[in-house]
Design a protein around this motif. Structure first.
Motif: not given
Length: 419
Positions: A220-249
């Motif tokens: 996320v830091w790279i995508l939002r950095g000076k070179q890329h400046r991508h707009k990202l959905l933090d809510d989706f990223l947070g929920l996605g991290l929860i789901g991915f980590v929990y399912g993987l574990s």
């Protein structure tokens, strides 16, 4: 899902309660009670205790309740993890680590002994009951937890961090109880339980969480950095991290709750480290990229409040007047006034934690949604019905009394502590 009320009436009940809480937020915030008490009171009023407009049967709906409580705990653990102060220091984490390990084990042992010798439960059922009611709850303990990412209060940090970790350390004892009941394979002399349910499941869960949290933060830091400046959905990223980590574990047979908590901790710690490095390199006044931990926190807290309302309402709708047996009440009082305080004071020996912090921590061992999840997990994994009914009865009374006792004392005691 429940008897008597239809879908439209459920929408009216929950929607009306949400509107009421929204309109009276300022008034309720000033009251010396928590919002969970209001949800519980409405559930008991509409449930079989008073009006009998509906009755929720946890045994019949154990699969549904397992999913609901599972989601609620995961969201709460993530919210707690991203509010952990930075940087991580062992001196700060020593007390909650001791509470989540030593004190947790002592509480399970004392409740198991109480259940075996005084309540007449089989040893396996006693250990399982101890594992169900021993961990403090991250969902209902919001009034004693860290309020924001810059909150460095020692007491709130200790209670928040303990609630985040002991939801993972409770699982080995859940499996031990199931094993003693003949439902789970413990191996010869308990070797499989020690190697896989304790060591691998704990260490593996922590590692999976840390690795995934670090990777997401850097991407996320790279995508939002000076070179890329991508707009990202933090809510989706947070929920996605929860789901991915929990399912993987879970797929890796590790403790998913522990993994999600440490994923959130690692996410925030890494984001902070990247921000510090960027500040040192960049001498201009360029604005730092936003972070996932900060951007998704408000949304997660709203989900946490909604899940708390629904689940506490259902708890109130499970109770009959005759649910208040002396055996269940005595167990709850034993847990709150003896097992929890003794385990906390013993666990924190030599930790240099002040007596005031130890005393408040000893009292505010809030039990709630996490306990319901462990019980539903055991039921879904083959817990015999006659034992399930007994444990359900004990657990519901423990959670209800915890909401009442801790909910009426948390604000006065915490205000006095801070003053």
């Amino acid at each position: 899902m429940t008897d008597l009320l239809n879908n439209a009436q459920w929408f009216v009940l929950i929607g009306g309660l949400l509107v009421f809480m929204g309109l009276t937020f300022t008034v309720i915030k000033r009251l010396p009670v928590t919002s969970a008490i209001i949800y519980l009171a409405v559930g008991m009023l509409a449930g079989p205790t008073v009006l009998h407009l509906f009755h929720f049967n946890p045994l019949k709906e154990s699969a549904l309740l397992e999913v609901l409580t599972e989601v609620a705990v995961l969201i709460s653990l993530f919210s707690a993890g991203v509010k952990m102060p930075v940087p991580v220091r062992f001196s700060n984490w020593k007390a909650p680590l001791l509470l989540a390990s030593v004190s947790m084990t002592l509480t399970v042992a004392m409740v198991a002994a109480f259940a075996y010798y005084l309540l007449g439960l089989p040893l396996g059922a006693g250990v399982l009951l101890g594992a169900i009611v021993a961990p403090t709850d991250p969902v209902l303990a919001t009034d004693v937890q860290i309020r924001h990412a810059s909150d460095n209060d020692k007491l709130r940090f200790t209670l928040t961090c303990e609630a985040g970790m002991n939801d993972g350390t409770a699982f080995p004892f859940v499996m031990l109880g199931l094993g003693l009941l003949g439902i789970h394979d413990l191996g010869d002399a308990g070797t499989q339980w020690i190697l896989f349910d304790v060591l691998w499941a704990t260490v593996g869960g922590v590692l999976i969480g840390i690795i995934c949290g670090v990777i997401l933060a850097k991407v996320v830091w790279i995508l939002r950095g000076k070179q890329h400046r991508h707009k990202l959905l933090d809510d989706f990223l947070g929920l996605g991290l929860i789901g991915f980590v929990y399912g993987l574990s879970v797929m890796a047979n590790t403790w998913g709750f522990l993994a999600v908590f440490f994923a959130a901790v690692a996410l925030r710690q890494t984001e902070n480290q990247l921000a510090v490095k960027s500040t040192r390199k960049n001498t201009s006044s360029q604005k730092m990229p936003s972070t996932v931990s900060k951007g998704s926190l408000i949304f997660k807290e709203h989900l946490e409040r909604l899940s708390e309302l629904v689940l506490i309402l259902l708890i109130g709708g499970t109770l009959f007047i005759d649910s208040w047996s002396w055996r269940a009440v005595v167990l709850a009082l034993f847990l709150f006034f003896l097992a929890r305080p003794v385990s906390v004071f013993i666990g924190l020996l030599g930790s240099r934690t002040s007596f005031r912090v130890q005393a408040i921590s000893a009292w505010f061992g809030v039990r709630g949604i996490g306990s319901l999840y462990y019980l539903m997990y055991a039921i879904q994994h083959g817990l015999p019905e006659h034992i399930a009914l007994q444990l359900m009865h004990f657990t519901l009374i423990v959670v209800t009394l915890s909401i009442l006792l801790h909910g009426t004392t948390v604000k006065p005691l915490m205000n006095r502590f801070w003053r």
